[in-house]
Design an enzyme around this catalytic site. Structure first.
Site, PDB file in Angstrom:
ATOM      1  N   GLU A  24       0.818  -1.216   0.000  1.00  0.00           N
ATOM      2  CA  GLU A  24       0.000   0.000   0.000  1.00  0.00           C
ATOM      3  C   GLU A  24       0.852   1.266   0.000  1.00  0.00           C
ATOM      4  O   GLU A  24       0.526   2.246  -0.682  1.00  0.00           O
ATOM      5  CB  GLU A  24      -0.952  -0.004   1.207  1.00  0.00           C
ATOM      6  CG  GLU A  24      -2.017  -1.086   1.149  1.00  0.00           C
ATOM      7  CD  GLU A  24      -1.531  -2.441   1.660  1.00  0.00           C
ATOM      8  OE1 GLU A  24      -2.342  -3.377   1.686  1.00  0.00           O
ATOM      9  OE2 GLU A  24      -0.337  -2.560   2.042  1.00  0.00           O
ATOM     10  N   LYS A 204      -3.492  -8.946 -14.461  1.00  0.00           N
ATOM     11  CA  LYS A 204      -2.114  -8.685 -14.883  1.00  0.00           C
ATOM     12  C   LYS A 204      -1.506  -9.992 -15.377  1.00  0.00           C
ATOM     13  O   LYS A 204      -1.468 -10.972 -14.633  1.00  0.00           O
ATOM     14  CB  LYS A 204      -1.317  -8.101 -13.720  1.00  0.00           C
ATOM     15  CG  LYS A 204      -1.852  -6.773 -13.212  1.00  0.00           C
ATOM     16  CD  LYS A 204      -1.175  -6.338 -11.924  1.00  0.00           C
ATOM     17  CE  LYS A 204      -1.584  -7.216 -10.762  1.00  0.00           C
ATOM     18  NZ  LYS A 204      -0.979  -6.777  -9.474  1.00  0.00           N
ATOM     19  N   ALA A 210      -1.886  -6.916 -19.863  1.00  0.00           N
ATOM     20  CA  ALA A 210      -2.952  -6.882 -18.859  1.00  0.00           C
ATOM     21  C   ALA A 210      -4.296  -6.743 -19.564  1.00  0.00           C
ATOM     22  O   ALA A 210      -4.402  -6.116 -20.625  1.00  0.00           O
ATOM     23  CB  ALA A 210      -2.750  -5.730 -17.879  1.00  0.00           C
ATOM     24  N   GLY A 236       3.880  -4.713  -9.637  1.00  0.00           N
ATOM     25  CA  GLY A 236       2.424  -4.771  -9.566  1.00  0.00           C
ATOM     26  C   GLY A 236       1.833  -3.567  -8.849  1.00  0.00           C
ATOM     27  O   GLY A 236       0.787  -3.044  -9.248  1.00  0.00           O
ATOM     28  N   ASP A 237       2.495  -3.116  -7.790  1.00  0.00           N
ATOM     29  CA  ASP A 237       2.037  -1.925  -7.077  1.00  0.00           C
ATOM     30  C   ASP A 237       2.144  -0.691  -7.970  1.00  0.00           C
ATOM     31  O   ASP A 237       1.259   0.169  -7.977  1.00  0.00           O
ATOM     32  CB  ASP A 237       2.873  -1.714  -5.813  1.00  0.00           C
ATOM     33  CG  ASP A 237       2.824  -2.904  -4.878  1.00  0.00           C
ATOM     34  OD1 ASP A 237       1.773  -3.560  -4.798  1.00  0.00           O
ATOM     35  OD2 ASP A 237       3.858  -3.181  -4.226  1.00  0.00           O
TER      36      ASP A 237
END
Length: 301
Positions: A24, A204, A210, A236-237
């Site tokens: 996060e 993804k 994607a 990915g973040d």
């Protein structure tokens, strides 16, 4: 969390560089870098690592006043070892968060809340926090949920929670490899039959690209950029942040996917989770490039 990178082979390194990482907070730092006003809510210990984490996330442009300092618990950390990540966060301050956190958050004017499947696996109190967040009325905000499958965290726990939360979210990100492990399929349309609740599902597919599936719209696939990869962890973040920033800006589907790929490319070029962004002129050119130009582009280190 604090992150440590070995200077040389991990088993022989005597010097480790400290950085900051975590799903996060990574997304928050990338969003801030893209000009999105963003706040990060978490907890750290009253220790040097906790102070360093908060300071670095704040330096990235993220509002950190919602971060709790827990005097009785330590800050979590992890080590990157040649593509392998080792976590040390059992009993950490962040793993002991609970629903009471929501009482301290002002949701007025918030357009998006981003979460991940890591948090509910940390503890029963974190799972209660996530369920309380997802059950709240959404007057102005949508919930974004990245599955972020971590097998070790879910050992002995009910993985059905991931589908429960994903189906209660508005926007869901999941890797095809993750979906294959959790739900037995890597095919976007079949994943959609498991996750019918979200308004948007983003699958993804690694170096292939994607796929975005929106309710009542045909799926959209966008190939990933070809590039030399230094370190895949954190990409990915970065993708989620690029996609969400474009979504908040009102961009169309293909543009959102490209924005995700471009931000992911910045993370793939560094050993840290959040690296320097791509040159603005490159981003602008590729966002609006025709399909042939996009497919032909190769990014070197």
């Amino acid at each position: 969390m604090a992150m440590f990178l070995p200077e040389g082979p991990p088993d022989r390194a005597r010097t480790w560089s400290r950085a900051v990482g975590g799903a996060e907070s990574n997304v928050a730092c990338h969003l801030a870098g893209l000009g999105v006003p963003v706040a990060w809510v978490s907890a750290v210990g009253d220790d040097a690592l906790g102070r360093a984490v908060v300071a670095e996330v704040a330096a990235a442009g993220v509002e950190v006043s919602g971060v709790v300092v827990d005097p009785g618990r330590q800050t979590g950390l992890y080590l990157k070892e040649s593509g392998t990540v080792r976590y040390y966060r059992t009993g950490s301050a962040a793993s002991c968060l609970g629903p009471e956190v929501l009482d301290r958050i002002d949701f007025d004017g918030v357009h998006l809340v981003h979460t991940s499947g890591i948090t509910p696996a940390l503890s029963e109190s974190c799972l209660a926090l996530m369920r309380a967040l997802f059950a709240m009325p959404r007057r102005s905000h949508r919930i974004s949920f990245d599955v972020n499958w971590r097998p070790a965290l879910w050992a002995g726990r009910d993985r059905a929670v991931l589908a429960e939360l994903a189906n209660a979210a508005d926007i869901v990100f999941v890797g095809a490899d993750e979906a294959s492990e959790v739900w037995g399929t890597a095919e976007p349309q079949r994943i959609r039959t498991v996750l019918t609740g979200p308004e948007m599902l983003v699958v993804k597919q690694g170096e292939h690209g994607a796929t975005l599936i929106e309710r009542d719209r045909a799926p959209v696939f966008e190939p990933a950029l070809r590039m030399d990869v230094v370190e895949p962890i954190g990409a990915g973040d970065a993708f989620a942040a690029g996609f969400l920033a474009a979504l908040l800006d009102g961009a169309p589907p293909r543009h959102r996917l490209r924005a995700g790929h471009l931000r992911a490319a910045s993370a793939l070029r560094t050993r840290e989770d959040v690296g320097p962004p791509l040159p603005p002129e490159v981003v602008a050119a590729l966002l609006d490039a025709d399909e042939r130009t996009w497919a032909a582009w190769r990014m070197s280190r």
